[in-house]
Design an enzyme around this catalytic site. Structure first.
Site: not given
Ligand SMILES: *[C@@H]1O[C@H](CO)[C@@H](O)[C@H](O)[C@H]1NC(C)=O
Ligand SMILES: *[C@@H]1O[C@H](CO)[C@@H](O)[C@H](O)[C@H]1NC(C)=O
Ligand SMILES: *[C@@H]1O[C@H](CO)[C@@H](O)[C@H](O)[C@H]1NC(C)=O
Ligand SMILES: *[C@@H]1O[C@H](CO)[C@@H](O)[C@H](O)[C@H]1NC(C)=O
Ligand SMILES: *[C@@H]1O[C@H](CO)[C@@H](O)[C@H](O)[C@H]1NC(C)=O
Ligand SMILES: *[C@@H]1O[C@H](CO)[C@@H](O)[C@H](O)[C@H]1NC(C)=O
Ligand SMILES: *[C@@H]1O[C@H](CO)[C@@H](O)[C@H](O)[C@H]1NC(C)=O
Ligand SMILES: *[C@@H]1O[C@H](CO)[C@@H](O)[C@H](O)[C@H]1NC(C)=O
Ligand SMILES: *[C@@H]1O[C@H](CO)[C@@H](O)[C@H](O)[C@H]1NC(C)=O
Ligand SMILES: *[C@@H]1O[C@H](CO)[C@@H](O)[C@H](O)[C@H]1NC(C)=O
Ligand SMILES: *[C@@H]1O[C@H](CO)[C@@H](O)[C@H](O)[C@H]1NC(C)=O
Ligand SMILES: *[C@@H]1O[C@H](CO)[C@@H](O)[C@H](O)[C@H]1NC(C)=O
Length: 599
Positions: A225, A430, A485
């Site tokens: 991320s 995601d 994610h």
């Protein structure tokens, strides 16, 4: 605002008031020195707190990186190797402000926590193949702290932590909101990726010095991320420090060589990745055939992205001016008008397009677990646990770090040249840091020799194709199917095998070839597999649902859930907030347009 908070507060009256809400400072930490004269305090974590394998040791503690800046880490020995010869790998989550306990308990640590607060063994934990070190970074994230003080979370705004004069929970604060927290002073943390690099380096110096038995010269760094910012910049900083060490300029510091860098669903380059929201949700659209918006909304988002003076132009202006205010305003605009539309209009989970906004996956039961006296004592915590620090998030907002590329692509290029094996992977459901954006970033990073390699199926021991990889030598881009994610949660087997192949210097596709002699993956130039909408949840998913990694859907049965467990979902990337443009933002946008000559 999600319903969680009010549910939590409704329970407040039922618990009795007590000093027990505050965390007593641990008195049983062992004090030692790391490299670079850094103070390290730690303890051995008792068996059963997370790792359930007999004989596999775990330690946790702090490295004091500056005055009022103590960084929490949690180490697990490798399960299946002699830990004194096993490789060492660091994991950090993103945010900015997200705790790495998210990765530990939701993704790839030795355990998870189920609905009634029990520790559950994770057979796919990454310490199956490596010693693992989880770090809550920078200061004030997770168990890391500045100065511990009694405080409570304001009911109006739960991310707002209000200090109390003493360790008594007053009537006006909900009993459930009181605890020991860091003083929320932005001076005691970092406000940009670059500014956060030295404290990560110091944390490594501290740990390596205190635990030489686990720390050889080389190590691996895995992140996710916002780690698309952190991973490249922190490690290029590490290489620069290494150069100073070799030149004899940092007495007491230790040369630490990075061998592998893994980044999952990274946030690298906003100019590419803000545009990728459009591509993923509108055109050409995601591979789940999920058409999110009606035509007028599509046109509105196109305009917010590409209309004159809007997201694209503002981000270019951020890149060229480099000014905090411009980058910050640009980021707010792009977030609200482009990214966050998925939350507001489609009411979907940014981290997994297959799920509605109120997505119970990955489970957040670990948050309550970490806020029990037993666990806090077991790990030597000085403060209550929070998944995400809004002080850190806000500090980064002041510099507009999220809207900057901060040299991520150049840094990855340098690391590849320096002989680091870099693997960028992305779960393809995601939206937040989606694989379309990741793919364009990888092409820019890898250049023509990478682009001309082919997408090859990844083989795993279950004989199911979980994704594809394009690889040229020591650089790979991986697309993982049926994954949100946090890839190791949704696809634990391929995540573990990918990690193992990477740290062993093997090809990602099959895991049998060394990558250093001109290895290239073979296959078509693009990855064309489409999942379709079979696993997309069009109705609500119960808060107690269990995710099934075989069907890639919720199971038809639920968790048993204790009353406090239904907390808010992790903010594991850039803080996901339900957001309305504020008057301040509108003003900044007007000023931005005016500054560009009234366009
Ligand atoms: C803080 O931790 C204590 C245990 O040490 C716990 O009783 C209290 O509920 C926690 N506070 C919050 C807000 O989680
Ligand atoms: C991980 O290691 C344990 C033994 O420590 C083993 O039982 C388990 O099957 C391994 N997991 C995988 C996915 O191979
Ligand atoms: C603790 O602070 C409260 C205000 O929140 C005050 O009313 C109380 O008298 C204080 N208690 C002590 C022992 O100082
Ligand atoms: C915040 O921390 C800085 C540096 O430690 C200090 O100078 C400042 O006074 C602190 N601010 C507040 C409001 O305590
Ligand atoms: C978005 O799509 C356009 C054309 O359809 C393409 O040129 C661009 O590279 C894509 N960008 C991303 C981030 O996917
Ligand atoms: C399209 O969707 C938006 C947002 O939900 C809604 O406000 C608008 O009325 C819709 N337009 C049409 C033509 O259906
Ligand atoms: C960011 O932090 C640095 C100190 O590390 C400080 O000098 C700078 O003013 C801060 N920037 C903003 C916008 O607050
Ligand atoms: C790759 O996997 C897909 C299933 O995802 C399969 O249909 C295809 O035949 C495989 N390609 C090769 C070259 O094995
Ligand atoms: C799911 O996809 C099928 C075609 O593959 C389509 O007929 C159907 O309408 C889609 N379902 C929804 C709810 O969009
Ligand atoms: C997941 O689904 C498969 C297929 O329906 C089933 O056999 C399995 O028991 C489920 N797994 C769990 C953990 O419930
Ligand atoms: C799961 O929980 C939801 C919501 O609480 C409930 O509606 C549903 O009936 C439960 N399913 C089962 C199989 O218990
Ligand atoms: C809840 O905990 C009990 C032990 O306290 C355990 O037997 C049970 O399996 C757990 N239930 C679930 C759904 O995890």
């Amino acid at each position: 605002m999600k319903p969680t908070t009010s549910r939590l507060l409704a329970l407040a009256g039922t618990l009795s008031s007590a000093v027990a809400q505050f965390v007593p400072a641990p008195t049983d930490l062992i004090k030692t020195k790391g490299f670079y004269d850094l103070d390290v305090r730690y303890k051995q974590v008792p068996d059963g707190i997370c790792e359930l394998t007999p004989g596999v040791k775990s330690y946790s503690g702090y490295v004091d990186v500056a005055e009022d800046q103590s960084i929490f880490w949690w180490f697990f020995e490798a399960r299946n190797q002699d830990p004194t010869t096993a490789p060492l790998s660091v994991w950090i989550n993103g945010g900015p402000g997200s705790s790495s306990m998210i990765g530990l308990f939701q993704e790839l640590g030795p355990c998870g926590i189920d609905g009634n607060g029990s520790v559950v063994y994770n057979p796919y934990a990454w310490n199956n193949v490596s010693n693992m070190l989880f770090i809550d970074h920078p200061t004030q994230v997770g168990f890391s702290y500045s100065k511990p003080v009694p405080a409570y979370r304001s009911s109006a705004s739960p991310s707002n932590i209000v200090e109390l004069p003493n360790a008594t929970c007053p009537d006006y604060a909900s009993n459930l909101a009181c605890g020991t927290y860091s003083t929320q002073n932005a001076s005691n943390t970092a406000n940009s990726t670059l500014a956060a690099a030295p404290s990560m380096w110091k944390t490594l110096q501290g740990f390596f010095g205190a635990f030489p038995q686990y720390s050889r010269h080389e190590f691996n760094f895995a992140t996710e991320s916002y780690g698309g910012h952190y991973g490249p910049v922190f490690n290029e900083y590490l290489e620069e420090q290494n150069a100073l060490i070799q030149a004899g300029k940092l007495p007491g510091a230790h040369y630490i060589k990075l061998s592998t860098l893994l980044i999952g669903n990274g946030w690298y380059d906003p100019l590419i990745q803000y545009a990728a929201y459009y591509n993923f949700s509108i055109y050409p659209g995601n591979t789940y055939d999920y058409d999110v918006y009606n035509d007028s909304t599509k046109a509105q988002i196109y305009n917010a992205m590409y209309g004159t003076g809007n997201c694209y132009d503002m981000t270019v202006d951020c890149y060229t001016s480099g000014l905090n205010d411009i980058c910050s305003a640009s980021d707010l605009f792009c977030f609200a008008e482009v990214e966050n539309q998925l939350d507001i209009i489609a009411v979907r989970d940014e981290y997994d397009i297959r799920e509605p906004y109120n997505d119970p996956f990955p489970y957040t039961f670990f948050v309550d677990y970490l806020n029990t006296p037993k666990v806090q004592q077991a790990v030597g915590a000085f403060v209550n646990y929070s998944e995400s620090s809004s002080t850190v998030g806000t500090a980064f907002t002041t510099t507009g770090d999220d809207d900057r590329e901060v040299g991520t692509i150049e840094d990855v290029k340098k690391l590849i040249k320096q002989g680091v094996y870099v693997v960028e992977y992305a779960g393809d459901a995601d939206y937040n840091c989606n694989w379309f954006g990741g793919q364009v970033v990888s092409e820019e990073t890898g250049g023509p020799s990478f682009v001309s390699a082919g997408y090859e199926n990844i083989s795993t021991s279950d004989d199911i194709v979980h994704g594809q990889v394009k690889q040229n030598g020591n650089f790979a881009f991986v697309r993982i199917y049926e994954s949100g994610h946090e890839v190791p949660f949704y696809q634990p087997l391929v995540a573990l095998q990918l990690f193992e192949r990477a740290i062993c210097g093997l090809d990602i596709a099959v895991g049998t070839e060394g990558i250093w002699n001109g290895y290239r993956s073979v296959g078509p130039p693009t990855s064309t597999f489409r999942e379709g909408n079979a696993t997309v949840q069009f109705g609500p998913v119960p808060a107690t649902a269990i995710y099934n990694t075989t069907t890639n859907e919720p199971n038809p049965y639920n968790h048993t859930v204790s009353k406090r467990s239904l907390q808010d979902k992790a903010m594991s990337k850039r803080s996901k907030k339900l957001f309305k443009p504020t008057p301040e933002m509108k003003r900044l946008k007007r000023e931005f347009k005016a500054a560009r000559g009234g366009l």
